[in-house]
Design a protein around this motif. Structure first.
Motif, PDB file in Angstrom:
ATOM      1  N   ASP A  28      -2.646  -6.222 -21.190  1.00 49.83           N
ATOM      2  CA  ASP A  28      -3.350  -5.208 -19.708  1.00 49.83           C
ATOM      3  C   ASP A  28      -2.139  -3.864 -19.335  1.00 49.83           C
ATOM      4  N   VAL A  29      -2.764  -3.367 -18.937  1.00 43.40           N
ATOM      5  CA  VAL A  29      -2.340  -1.876 -18.369  1.00 43.40           C
ATOM      6  C   VAL A  29      -2.021  -1.884 -16.659  1.00 43.40           C
ATOM      7  N   VAL A  30      -0.383  -1.765 -16.189  1.00 44.50           N
ATOM      8  CA  VAL A  30      -0.986  -1.384 -14.535  1.00 44.50           C
ATOM      9  C   VAL A  30      -0.554   0.287 -14.020  1.00 44.50           C
ATOM     10  N   GLY A  31      -0.828   0.344 -13.947  1.00 41.27           N
ATOM     11  CA  GLY A  31      -1.388   2.087 -13.916  1.00 41.27           C
ATOM     12  C   GLY A  31      -0.744   2.649 -12.453  1.00 41.27           C
ATOM     13  N   VAL A  32       0.418   3.300 -12.447  1.00 39.62           N
ATOM     14  CA  VAL A  32       0.766   4.385 -11.458  1.00 39.62           C
ATOM     15  C   VAL A  32       0.679   5.183 -11.288  1.00 39.62           C
ATOM     16  N   SER A  33      -0.037   5.668  -9.713  1.00 37.24           N
ATOM     17  CA  SER A  33      -0.352   6.749  -9.432  1.00 37.24           C
ATOM     18  C   SER A  33       1.409   7.686  -8.799  1.00 37.24           C
ATOM     19  N   LEU A  34       1.584   8.920  -9.085  1.00 43.00           N
ATOM     20  CA  LEU A  34       2.336   9.209  -8.264  1.00 43.00           C
ATOM     21  C   LEU A  34       2.824   9.787  -6.738  1.00 43.00           C
ATOM     22  N   ARG A  35       1.324  10.204  -6.673  1.00 45.55           N
ATOM     23  CA  ARG A  35       1.203  11.201  -5.868  1.00 45.55           C
ATOM     24  C   ARG A  35       0.181  10.310  -4.932  1.00 45.55           C
ATOM     25  N   SER A  36      -0.954  10.151  -5.048  1.00 42.37           N
ATOM     26  CA  SER A  36      -1.754  10.164  -4.536  1.00 42.37           C
ATOM     27  C   SER A  36      -2.498   8.880  -4.753  1.00 42.37           C
ATOM     28  N   SER A  37      -3.397   7.990  -3.185  1.00 43.53           N
ATOM     29  CA  SER A  37      -3.781   6.807  -3.610  1.00 43.53           C
ATOM     30  C   SER A  37      -5.288   6.555  -3.708  1.00 43.53           C
ATOM     31  N   SER A  38      -5.905   8.002  -3.455  1.00 44.25           N
ATOM     32  CA  SER A  38      -7.092   8.326  -4.197  1.00 44.25           C
ATOM     33  C   SER A  38      -7.726   7.468  -5.491  1.00 44.25           C
ATOM     34  N   VAL A  39      -7.228   7.596  -6.784  1.00 50.04           N
ATOM     35  CA  VAL A  39      -7.390   7.319  -7.800  1.00 50.04           C
ATOM     36  C   VAL A  39      -6.963   5.132  -7.192  1.00 50.04           C
ATOM     37  N   ARG A  40      -6.751   4.729  -7.172  1.00 46.90           N
ATOM     38  CA  ARG A  40      -6.466   3.754  -6.575  1.00 46.90           C
ATOM     39  C   ARG A  40      -7.284   2.718  -6.078  1.00 46.90           C
ATOM     40  N   ASP A  41      -7.614   3.559  -4.655  1.00 48.64           N
ATOM     41  CA  ASP A  41      -8.620   3.190  -3.685  1.00 48.64           C
ATOM     42  C   ASP A  41      -9.732   2.993  -4.130  1.00 48.64           C
ATOM     43  N   ASP A  67      -4.363  -3.155 -12.901  1.00 48.36           N
ATOM     44  CA  ASP A  67      -3.999  -3.088 -11.354  1.00 48.36           C
ATOM     45  C   ASP A  67      -3.119  -1.475 -10.825  1.00 48.36           C
ATOM     46  N   VAL A  68      -3.132  -0.863 -10.150  1.00 46.43           N
ATOM     47  CA  VAL A  68      -2.724   0.289  -9.784  1.00 46.43           C
ATOM     48  C   VAL A  68      -2.146  -0.216  -8.737  1.00 46.43           C
ATOM     49  N   LEU A  69      -0.266   0.650  -8.996  1.00 49.25           N
ATOM     50  CA  LEU A  69       0.075   0.733  -7.710  1.00 49.25           C
ATOM     51  C   LEU A  69       0.327   2.929  -7.573  1.00 49.25           C
ATOM     52  N   VAL A  70       0.883   2.745  -5.952  1.00 49.87           N
ATOM     53  CA  VAL A  70       1.075   4.182  -5.648  1.00 49.87           C
ATOM     54  C   VAL A  70       2.500   4.363  -5.408  1.00 49.87           C
ATOM     55  N   ALA A  71       2.823   5.509  -6.402  1.00 50.82           N
ATOM     56  CA  ALA A  71       4.596   5.687  -5.987  1.00 50.82           C
ATOM     57  C   ALA A  71       5.546   5.395  -3.838  1.00 50.82           C
ATOM     58  N   PRO A  72       4.334   6.477  -3.964  1.00 50.17           N
ATOM     59  CA  PRO A  72       5.527   6.442  -2.144  1.00 50.17           C
ATOM     60  C   PRO A  72       5.536   4.779  -1.536  1.00 50.17           C
ATOM     61  N   SER A 196     -23.895   8.417 -14.861  1.00 50.10           N
ATOM     62  CA  SER A 196     -23.539   6.801 -14.722  1.00 50.10           C
ATOM     63  C   SER A 196     -23.555   5.560 -13.593  1.00 50.10           C
ATOM     64  N   GLY A 197     -23.292   6.487 -12.908  1.00 48.99           N
ATOM     65  CA  GLY A 197     -23.377   5.803 -11.726  1.00 48.99           C
ATOM     66  C   GLY A 197     -21.980   5.041 -10.908  1.00 48.99           C
ATOM     67  N   ASP A 198     -21.132   5.427 -11.436  1.00 48.79           N
ATOM     68  CA  ASP A 198     -20.263   5.553 -11.971  1.00 48.79           C
ATOM     69  C   ASP A 198     -19.171   6.158 -10.749  1.00 48.79           C
ATOM     70  N   PRO A 199     -18.536   5.207  -9.323  1.00 49.99           N
ATOM     71  CA  PRO A 199     -18.220   7.376  -8.700  1.00 49.99           C
ATOM     72  C   PRO A 199     -16.576   7.414  -9.526  1.00 49.99           C
ATOM     73  N   MET A 200     -16.218   6.272 -10.536  1.00 50.98           N
ATOM     74  CA  MET A 200     -14.908   6.453 -11.032  1.00 50.98           C
ATOM     75  C   MET A 200     -15.038   6.936 -12.281  1.00 50.98           C
ATOM     76  N   ALA A 201     -16.007   7.394 -12.794  1.00 52.44           N
ATOM     77  CA  ALA A 201     -16.992   7.608 -14.549  1.00 52.44           C
ATOM     78  C   ALA A 201     -15.483   8.517 -14.628  1.00 52.44           C
ATOM     79  N   VAL A 202     -15.289   7.974 -15.768  1.00 52.66           N
ATOM     80  CA  VAL A 202     -14.339   9.544 -16.685  1.00 52.66           C
ATOM     81  C   VAL A 202     -15.297   9.937 -18.234  1.00 52.66           C
ATOM     82  N   PRO A 203     -15.364  10.813 -18.277  1.00 52.88           N
ATOM     83  CA  PRO A 203     -16.707  12.123 -19.374  1.00 52.88           C
ATOM     84  C   PRO A 203     -15.064  12.476 -20.572  1.00 52.88           C
ATOM     85  N   THR A 204     -16.325  12.171 -21.821  1.00 51.33           N
ATOM     86  CA  THR A 204     -15.236  12.991 -22.869  1.00 51.33           C
ATOM     87  C   THR A 204     -15.602  12.613 -23.952  1.00 51.33           C
TER      88      THR A 204
END
Ligand code: CS2
Length: 398
Positions: A28-41, A67-72, A196-204
């Motif tokens: 599993d992956v624990v993510g870190v956002s270095l600046r904003s909490s928007s992705v985590r939230d 999980d996602v951690l937010v640097a500040p 997709s109906g998913d606000p956090m969807a990612v296109p690729t």
């Protein structure tokens, strides 16, 4: 079972490393956002799962993110996870390494200086230095950013930072493999969210590639389709000079022609032959073993660029030119005098001038230097200086 601590949770990481790790299973992956909490939230609201919308293949639900951690706010927790994770990886973009035009860690960079002064860490380099100084077990640090020798470069930057910070850091047990990463992943549009109906969807896109130096300090997921090799450099050259070089030419020359998307620019009758010429010139700079594959690779790139479903914006690619062009344009220009790259470099210079003339600060870590260069009687030399190519000014000047 193992844990990856991943810095930088932009769309690319969620379409590449997380997709590979989700398919591998057992990690599993624990993510870190270095600046904003928007992705985590946003992800926290849906149990850290999200839809990966793979063009032509449908939707995959990615569940590997724990999980996602937010640097500040979560510094201590990040350092704690760093103490035990088997792999620490990063997609912080070219500018997230805070290097100068010569590729050396810029100790005067405000974010690095603040980290050195103990006001952070806020940067990847700062977190690695302070975190690894407290760690005793072997670990793999895996850069997944578009830079030549990305692992080696990161290792050197961490060593330089640690020395400047007076940290007692033994990097012998830390492995920094180089890696080439590839998957075209645009920013998410409202259209994609709606479908997709998913606000956090990612296109690729369906295509993806990952070539990693076989230099791990310990276990790693059984990532499907990943190539483990002794020398990644030829693959990095191929991808950065042909794919990313073509992208930057399409971005600056396409915007100049009033276009918006890659699929429009690659079909433009003026730009199409230029892109093919750039890829041919870049292909000629590759080691002999890869030169034979270059024409087929170029054809495959043109098909990927033509894909209208991806809606890949040129202005997204146009960001951070000062950090991107040293790998995308300069080596091909130096080695071949490519006329197509000259057009690309001139388009970047006029992009800098026209954006500044419109009163818009460039989305580039060197925005201030660009703004003052543009005001010079001859902006070509100072601008080329930012990408380590001022000596090529005679080639670029009209
Ligand atoms: C693009 C890259 O934004 C850009 O600069 O050229 O993000 C490109 O799409 C990826 O490197 C493809 O793997």
């Amino acid at each position: 079972m193992g844990t990856i601590l991943h810095f930088g949770l932009g769309n690319f990481a969620r379409a590449h490393l997380l997709d590979y790790t989700d398919q591998a299973g057992g990690w599993d992956v624990v993510g870190v956002s270095l600046r904003s909490s928007s992705v985590r939230d946003g992800l926290a609201r849906q149990g850290f799962e999200y839809d990966l919308c793979v063009q032509g293949q449908g939707v995959r639900r990615i569940k590997a993110l724990r999980d996602v951690l937010v640097a500040p706010n979560d510094r201590a927790e990040i350092i704690d996870v760093m103490a035990d994770a088997e792999i620490i990886s990063a997609t912080v973009t070219e500018k997230g390494y805070h290097l100068d035009a010569a590729g050396k860690l810029n100790l005067q960079d405000p974010a690095i200086a603040a980290d050195l002064a103990g006001q952070g860490p806020t940067t990847l380099i700062g977190f690695l230095a302070f975190g690894l100084a407290e760690r005793r077990k072997p670990v793999t640090v895996l850069s997944c950013d578009n830079r030549m020798e990305n692992g080696k470069t990161l290792e050197t930057a961490v060593a330089v930072f640690s020395e400047a910070a007076g940290l007692d850091l033994n990097l012998d047990a830390v492995h920094f493999p180089n890696a080439m990463v590839d998957r075209i992943t645009p920013a998410t549009t409202d259209a994609v969210r709606a479908i997709s109906g998913d606000p956090m969807a990612v296109p690729t896109e369906a295509f993806s590639e990952w070539v990693i130096e076989d230099n791990f300090a310990g276990p790693h997921p059984d990532w499907p389709g990943v190539q483990l090799v002794d020398d990644v450099a030829p693959h990095e050259m191929r991808k950065l000079r042909m794919l990313n070089g073509a992208h930057s030419l399409l971005a600056y020359a396409g915007l100049e022609r009033g276009l918006t998307y890659v699929h429009e620019a690659v079909r433009d009758p003026v730009l199409r032959p230029l892109v093919s010429e750039l890829m041919k010139d870049a292909g000629a700079t590759l080691p002999a073993a890869l030169q034979a594959q270059a024409p087929d690779y170029a054809d495959a790139l043109l098909r990927r660029f033509e894909n209208p479903e991806l809606a890949h914006r040129l202005d997204q690619i146009a960001m951070d030119g000062s950090q991107k062009l040293p790998y995308r344009f300069v080596p091909t220009l130096r080695e071949t005098g490519s006329k197509a790259v000259i057009v690309g470099m001139r388009a970047w210079i006029s992009y800098c001038m026209s954006e500044t003339a419109k009163g818009r600060a460039l989305n580039d870590p060197c925005a201030m230097e660009i703004a003052s260069a543009v005001k010079q009687p001859d902006p070509v030399v100072p601008l080329l200086g930012l990408v380590g190519a001022e000596d090529l000014a005679p080639l670029i000047r009209k």
